[in-house]
Design a protein around this motif. Structure first.
Motif, PDB file in Angstrom:
ATOM      1  N   TRP A 241       0.837  -1.209   0.000  1.00 24.43           N
ATOM      2  CA  TRP A 241       0.000   0.000   0.000  1.00 24.43           C
ATOM      3  C   TRP A 241       0.868   1.254   0.000  1.00 24.43           C
ATOM      4  O   TRP A 241       0.638   2.196  -0.770  1.00 24.43           O
TER       5      TRP A 241
ATOM      6  N   LYS B 191      -2.341   2.276  -3.376  1.00 21.88           N
ATOM      7  CA  LYS B 191      -3.643   1.677  -3.693  1.00 21.88           C
ATOM      8  C   LYS B 191      -4.244   1.052  -2.433  1.00 21.88           C
ATOM      9  O   LYS B 191      -4.235  -0.170  -2.240  1.00 21.88           O
TER      10      LYS B 191
ATOM     11  N   GLU C 108      -7.341   0.754  -1.517  1.00 27.54           N
ATOM     12  CA  GLU C 108      -8.525  -0.079  -1.744  1.00 27.54           C
ATOM     13  C   GLU C 108      -8.148  -1.520  -2.085  1.00 27.54           C
ATOM     14  O   GLU C 108      -8.906  -2.451  -1.812  1.00 27.54           O
ATOM     15  N   ARG C 109      -6.966  -1.713  -2.659  1.00 29.08           N
ATOM     16  CA  ARG C 109      -6.532  -3.062  -3.040  1.00 29.08           C
ATOM     17  C   ARG C 109      -5.999  -3.843  -1.846  1.00 29.08           C
ATOM     18  O   ARG C 109      -6.179  -5.059  -1.774  1.00 29.08           O
TER      19      ARG C 109
ATOM     20  N   GLN D 112      -8.305  -4.805   2.541  1.00 29.96           N
ATOM     21  CA  GLN D 112      -8.971  -6.013   3.019  1.00 29.96           C
ATOM     22  C   GLN D 112      -7.991  -7.029   3.616  1.00 29.96           C
ATOM     23  O   GLN D 112      -8.220  -7.538   4.716  1.00 29.96           O
TER      24      GLN D 112
END
Length: 254
Positions: free
Chosen positions: A69, A74, A76-77, A80
């Motif tokens: 990250w 990114k 959002e990738r 999780q």
């Protein structure tokens, strides 16, 4: 062989999902496991080693998407997998802190080392040798908390195994670079061979009983880069070299 488009879609989707949750750095798995086993070998096997290893594994699994990250931006990738591993990690941290509060002290040296990893991730230069060395030091420091909770008797033996781990993995980092990013750099190749030669010579002073496996590692660094071996096969074979070193420590060192 023909495959339905739906099947291909799910295979590709599963591959992408694995890349998000499972780190693709093959060499890191040896660095994750070998120093931990050295810590157990220099102490006594205890039940607490099981949750400690699970915690150590989850810390690694959490840190990988975190670094990705920082590198890519990114969120959002990678949010999780960070959330999943973070949730799994919390009860183990809580248990270990309650069972052995002094374990928190072993975290302190990891902070500046991980800060360096964050910096190199941010600058997209995580292949830098200094970044590798800081990661190696962080992985190898696990020997000390493992030794502590295992009620080991000789901190000197634990430190010797820490040094052995650090020297081995730095050598491995140099050797792997001669196969991948520095495969056409003859000076880097000779530097790697020289390092392994000095490592073997140091074995005469520090790890005399381990001289034979250190010579094998020297031959590995000198011969394998000349064979055109692939990066994937290098990672697979390296598992065998790590196992050789671990067995040699168990049989010859103690």
């Amino acid at each position: 062989m023909w495959q339905p488009k739906v099947a291909v879609y799910f295979q590709e989707g599963g591959f992408v999902l694995m890349r998000k949750y499972i780190p693709n750095q093959h060499g890191a798995w040896a660095m994750l496991i070998l120093p931990f086993l050295f810590g157990v070998a220099s102490s006594k096997g205890q039940f607490i080693h099981i949750p400690l290893f699970v915690c150590w594994l989850l810390i690694y699994l959490f840190s990988f998407p975190l670094l990705q990250w920082v590198k890519t931006g990114k969120l959002e990738r990678y949010l999780q997998p960070m959330r999943v591993y973070g949730i799994l990690l919390l009860p183990f941290i809580l248990y270990l802190v309650l069972a052995e509060p002094k374990l928190l002290g072993f975290v302190l040296p990891l902070v500046p080392l991980f800060a360096v990893n964050l910096y190199y991730a941010k600058t997209k230069n995580e292949r830098a040798l200094l970044n590798d060395i800081c990661a190696i030091l962080a992985f190898c420091l696990i020997i000390y908390p493992v030794f502590y909770v295992g009620k080991g008797e000789s901190w000197g033996a634990a430190t010797e195994l820490f040094l052995l781990s650090v020297l081995y993995f730095i050598g491995t980092a140099l050797y792997v670079k001669t196969i991948i990013r520095e495969r056409n750099n003859i000076r880097f190749y000779y530097g790697s061979v020289l390092y392994h030669l000095l490592f073997a010579v140091a074995g005469l002073l520090l790890f005399l009983t381990l001289l034979a496996p250190l010579v094998i590692l020297l031959l590995r660094a000198a011969i394998l880069p000349k064979t055109g071996i692939t990066a994937k096969r290098t990672g697979m074979i390296e598992i065998g070299f790590s196992l050789m070193l671990y067995v040699s420590v168990l049989v010859l060192y103690f």
